[in-house]
Write a protein that holds these residues in place. Structure first.
Motif, PDB file in Angstrom:
ATOM      1  N   ALA A   5       0.834  -1.209   0.000  1.00 30.32           N
ATOM      2  CA  ALA A   5       0.000   0.000   0.000  1.00 30.32           C
ATOM      3  C   ALA A   5       0.863   1.250   0.000  1.00 30.32           C
ATOM      4  O   ALA A   5       0.595   2.212  -0.738  1.00 30.32           O
ATOM      5  CB  ALA A   5      -0.931  -0.009   1.208  1.00 30.32           C
ATOM      6  N   GLY A   6       1.926   1.256   0.818  1.00 28.39           N
ATOM      7  CA  GLY A   6       2.811   2.415   0.869  1.00 28.39           C
ATOM      8  C   GLY A   6       3.551   2.633  -0.439  1.00 28.39           C
ATOM      9  O   GLY A   6       3.720   3.777  -0.888  1.00 28.39           O
ATOM     10  N   VAL A   7       3.989   1.559  -1.089  1.00 31.29           N
ATOM     11  CA  VAL A   7       4.671   1.687  -2.378  1.00 31.29           C
ATOM     12  C   VAL A   7       3.710   2.250  -3.424  1.00 31.29           C
ATOM     13  O   VAL A   7       4.073   3.136  -4.223  1.00 31.29           O
ATOM     14  CB  VAL A   7       5.231   0.326  -2.830  1.00 31.29           C
ATOM     15  N   SER A   8       2.476   1.752  -3.434  1.00 35.64           N
ATOM     16  CA  SER A   8       1.477   2.259  -4.376  1.00 35.64           C
ATOM     17  C   SER A   8       1.236   3.749  -4.167  1.00 35.64           C
ATOM     18  O   SER A   8       1.186   4.531  -5.124  1.00 35.64           O
ATOM     19  CB  SER A   8       0.163   1.489  -4.219  1.00 35.64           C
ATOM     20  N   ALA A   9       1.076   4.137  -2.894  1.00 36.47           N
ATOM     21  CA  ALA A   9       0.870   5.555  -2.593  1.00 36.47           C
ATOM     22  C   ALA A   9       2.091   6.378  -2.986  1.00 36.47           C
ATOM     23  O   ALA A   9       1.960   7.508  -3.478  1.00 36.47           O
ATOM     24  CB  ALA A   9       0.564   5.729  -1.105  1.00 36.47           C
ATOM     25  N   GLY A  10       3.288   5.830  -2.775  1.00 35.81           N
ATOM     26  CA  GLY A  10       4.506   6.545  -3.139  1.00 35.81           C
ATOM     27  C   GLY A  10       4.588   6.799  -4.639  1.00 35.81           C
ATOM     28  O   GLY A  10       5.025   7.869  -5.084  1.00 35.81           O
ATOM     29  N   ILE A  11       4.164   5.806  -5.439  1.00 29.63           N
ATOM     30  CA  ILE A  11       4.159   6.003  -6.899  1.00 29.63           C
ATOM     31  C   ILE A  11       3.201   7.134  -7.272  1.00 29.63           C
ATOM     32  O   ILE A  11       3.524   7.998  -8.103  1.00 29.63           O
ATOM     33  CB  ILE A  11       3.754   4.688  -7.596  1.00 29.63           C
ATOM     34  N   MET A  12       2.025   7.141  -6.664  1.00 32.14           N
ATOM     35  CA  MET A  12       1.068   8.220  -6.932  1.00 32.14           C
ATOM     36  C   MET A  12       1.628   9.568  -6.509  1.00 32.14           C
ATOM     37  O   MET A  12       1.463  10.578  -7.207  1.00 32.14           O
ATOM     38  CB  MET A  12      -0.243   7.948  -6.184  1.00 32.14           C
ATOM     39  N   LEU A  13       2.285   9.583  -5.361  1.00 34.53           N
ATOM     40  CA  LEU A  13       2.837  10.828  -4.839  1.00 34.53           C
ATOM     41  C   LEU A  13       3.870  11.410  -5.805  1.00 34.53           C
ATOM     42  O   LEU A  13       3.845  12.610  -6.119  1.00 34.53           O
ATOM     43  CB  LEU A  13       3.460  10.570  -3.472  1.00 34.53           C
ATOM     44  N   VAL A  14       4.755  10.566  -6.314  1.00 35.80           N
ATOM     45  CA  VAL A  14       5.779  11.038  -7.254  1.00 35.80           C
ATOM     46  C   VAL A  14       5.123  11.533  -8.543  1.00 35.80           C
ATOM     47  O   VAL A  14       5.512  12.574  -9.105  1.00 35.80           O
ATOM     48  CB  VAL A  14       6.792   9.918  -7.549  1.00 35.80           C
ATOM     49  N   THR A  15       4.121  10.805  -9.023  1.00 35.27           N
ATOM     50  CA  THR A  15       3.421  11.223 -10.243  1.00 35.27           C
ATOM     51  C   THR A  15       2.743  12.575 -10.052  1.00 35.27           C
ATOM     52  O   THR A  15       2.779  13.438 -10.943  1.00 35.27           O
ATOM     53  CB  THR A  15       2.369  10.172 -10.630  1.00 35.27           C
ATOM     54  N   GLN A  16       2.134  12.781  -8.886  1.00 34.97           N
ATOM     55  CA  GLN A  16       1.474  14.057  -8.622  1.00 34.97           C
ATOM     56  C   GLN A  16       2.490  15.199  -8.533  1.00 34.97           C
ATOM     57  O   GLN A  16       2.211  16.322  -8.963  1.00 34.97           O
ATOM     58  CB  GLN A  16       0.649  13.974  -7.338  1.00 34.97           C
ATOM     59  N   LEU A  17       3.666  14.945  -7.982  1.00 38.51           N
ATOM     60  CA  LEU A  17       4.708  15.973  -7.951  1.00 38.51           C
ATOM     61  C   LEU A  17       5.140  16.343  -9.360  1.00 38.51           C
ATOM     62  O   LEU A  17       5.456  17.511  -9.644  1.00 38.51           O
ATOM     63  CB  LEU A  17       5.903  15.488  -7.132  1.00 38.51           C
ATOM     64  N   TRP A  18       5.160  15.366 -10.255  1.00 34.81           N
ATOM     65  CA  TRP A  18       5.464  15.640 -11.673  1.00 34.81           C
ATOM     66  C   TRP A  18       4.414  16.578 -12.257  1.00 34.81           C
ATOM     67  O   TRP A  18       4.746  17.517 -12.996  1.00 34.81           O
ATOM     68  CB  TRP A  18       5.511  14.314 -12.429  1.00 34.81           C
ATOM     69  N   LEU A  19       3.149  16.344 -11.915  1.00 31.93           N
ATOM     70  CA  LEU A  19       2.082  17.208 -12.408  1.00 31.93           C
ATOM     71  C   LEU A  19       2.167  18.605 -11.807  1.00 31.93           C
ATOM     72  O   LEU A  19       1.868  19.598 -12.471  1.00 31.93           O
ATOM     73  CB  LEU A  19       0.723  16.574 -12.097  1.00 31.93           C
ATOM     74  N   VAL A  20       2.550  18.692 -10.537  1.00 36.58           N
ATOM     75  CA  VAL A  20       2.747  19.996  -9.907  1.00 36.58           C
ATOM     76  C   VAL A  20       3.797  20.796 -10.664  1.00 36.58           C
ATOM     77  O   VAL A  20       3.653  22.003 -10.897  1.00 36.58           O
ATOM     78  CB  VAL A  20       3.155  19.824  -8.428  1.00 36.58           C
ATOM     79  N   ALA A  21       4.873  20.121 -11.060  1.00 37.57           N
ATOM     80  CA  ALA A  21       5.960  20.809 -11.770  1.00 37.57           C
ATOM     81  C   ALA A  21       5.562  21.239 -13.172  1.00 37.57           C
ATOM     82  O   ALA A  21       6.108  22.209 -13.704  1.00 37.57           O
ATOM     83  CB  ALA A  21       7.191  19.899 -11.838  1.00 37.57           C
ATOM     84  N   SER A  22       4.604  20.555 -13.771  1.00 43.12           N
ATOM     85  CA  SER A  22       4.297  20.799 -15.181  1.00 43.12           C
ATOM     86  C   SER A  22       3.114  21.716 -15.410  1.00 43.12           C
ATOM     87  O   SER A  22       2.805  22.046 -16.559  1.00 43.12           O
ATOM     88  CB  SER A  22       4.045  19.462 -15.895  1.00 43.12           C
TER      89      SER A  22
END
Length: 481
Positions: free
Chosen positions: A232-249
């Motif tokens: 569950a934590g790994v899944s959430a971590g993947i989402m978190l990184v993806t959302q940070l990518w969207l924040v940057a873009s």
């Protein structure tokens, strides 16, 4: 009471609560600064007019029996003050009932604003903030252990947010299926950020990798949220990184930040213990849990049953081939459906507003976030939400998105209305009244690397034509769209 307690969720819960308080603070401040000009008594879509035709059952709010601009500001600034107190940890140290009351007031105040905000508060992240805010009422204070059921409801919300966004893309524009949407999206998104120009100029194959990774993150990874740790934590971590990518873009208000906050709450305490210094951990979790109050257990169980029942229509919507984006199925916005960018525009049009000076020259008004002057590089505003700038993007897509507020905006500029001018970044008349105001549609595109080196401008634009008639002091109240 072991079944009720999430032993591995102390720091995750605290991070969720404090980060949510910070986003509440941003949302209330934005409402106070923009609300009077948008929905005030002389706003572009006045709330009093809306309240005369909307029943309390349709839109529950604190303004139903009496509206005034001062009352609206009192609600917004009260919410901001409570959010600030919550951010610094005051409610976490209050008795459980008082702590829950603070979160309940925050939710009620913001729900009231959203329910009278009309199109200006119709974005998916507004509803998302209401839903997360309601769940936060039942997260407890520092004196009780984290409730497992509520943390699972947070995961269920994160699942619907991500999975709904993935499905709407898969069912929507063909470019999502052939992995080419990001050839256009960074350029045509509503409000580009300072790095969006560079994202747009990434190689085409990398854009396809971005889309493919997005599909995996939104359509496959969310199911891992309901598996044991560390999955569950790994899944959430993947989402978190993806959302940070969207924040940057790009600039998507607090949508990505709320998704990050939800994902952060899923990370196990062992991760947070490595990331956060000891004093910060002690501040986030100031005490050890005492006994679990049975009335609170009953309240959490009832909440879980309520969410389960209300989830029926969002689930049906997810499974429907006619999936709706960002829809609420009841006026309290307790359980909703989400999704964004089912279609991607391939060409960017912008409405440029100009005023006629006494010397016969048309002078351009400057907006804070949306593209305007070609040489003005986009700013980073998220998580702050510039509602007028976002609606200007929608208006450029079709006249039907612009009526009746855009003609009223032109008239307010003609009057040099101070609250309206404060929504803008540049008034070419320095508070004077122009002779006339017009809207002109322009075609925008990003400059190339060569053009950027030569002109130092990130945008190239050319006029397409007028967007409605010129508004003058003698113009009748617009009724022509």
């Amino acid at each position: 009471m072991e079944w009720f307690v999430a032993d591995d969720g102390w720091l995750g819960r605290a991070v969720l609560q404090h980060a949510l308080a910070a986003l509440y603070l941003v949302a209330f401040v934005a409402a106070a600064r923009q609300g009077p000009a948008l929905i005030g008594s002389r706003g572009l879509t006045p709330a009093p007019t809306f309240l005369r035709r909307a029943t309390f059952a349709q839109a529950p709010n604190l303004f139903h029996r009496w509206w005034s601009d001062r009352l609206f500001l009192a609600v917004a600034w009260t919410g901001a003050a409570l959010a600030l107190l919550t951010l610094v940890g005051v409610p976490a140290r209050l008795p459980l009932a008082a702590s829950m009351a603070v979160w309940a007031v925050l939710w009620a105040l913001y729900l009231s604003i959203v329910n009278v905000g009309q199109l200006w508060w119709s974005f998916g992240w507004e509803t998302l903030l209401c839903e997360v805010g309601f769940l936060a009422i039942f997260l407890g204070n520092a004196a009780v252990a984290p409730p497992l059921l509520v943390l699972l409801l947070v995961r269920w919300l994160l699942f619907r947010l991500e999975f709904g966004a993935g499905l709407i893309k898969l069912r929507g524009d063909r470019c999502w299926r052939d992995l080419t949407c990001l050839h256009h999206h960074h350029e045509t998104q509503p409000m580009p950020g300072p790095l969006s120009w560079f994202f747009h100029h990434l190689p085409g194959p990398l854009h396809k990798v971005e889309v493919a990774a997005n599909h995996v993150t939104q359509l496959i990874v969310p199911f891992g949220l309901f598996l044991p740790q560390p999955v569950a934590g790994v899944s959430a971590g993947i989402m978190l990184v993806t959302q940070l990518w969207l924040v940057a873009s790009g600039n998507f208000a607090w949508l990505n930040w709320l998704a990050i906050v939800l994902a952060a709450s899923v990370l196990p305490d062992a991760v947070w213990a490595r990331l956060l210094p000891g004093p910060v951990q002690d501040w986030l979790v100031p005490t050890q849990a005492g006994a679990t109050p049975y009335p609170w257990v009953v309240a959490v169980v009832l909440l879980t049953v309520l969410v389960a029942v209300l989830s029926w229509r969002p689930v049906v919507n997810l499974l429907s081939p006619r999936q709706a984006m960002n829809a609420s199925f009841e006026p309290l916005r307790l359980v909703n459906t989400y999704g964004a960018f089912g279609s991607v525009t391939k060409v960017r049009h912008e409405i440029v507003l100009e005023g006629l000076d006494t010397d016969g020259v048309w002078r351009e008004y400057g907006f804070r976030g949306k593209p305007g002057f070609p040489g003005r590089w986009p700013r980073q505003y998220a998580p702050y939400h510039l509602r007028l700038d976002w609606l200007m993007w929608f208006a450029a897509l079709s006249h039907r998105y612009a009526y009746p507020w855009l003609p009223r905006l032109q008239r307010r500029l003609l009057e040099a209305d101070p609250p309206t001018l404060r929504l803008l970044a540049h008034d070419p008349f320095d508070g004077r009244r122009p002779e006339a105001v017009r809207a002109v549609l322009h075609r925008y595109r990003y400059t190339t690397w060569a053009e950027l080196r030569t002109t130092r401008e990130c945008w190239h634009r050319r006029p397409v034509g007028p967007f409605g008639p010129v508004v003058t002091p003698d113009s009748a109240e617009p009724d022509w769209w």
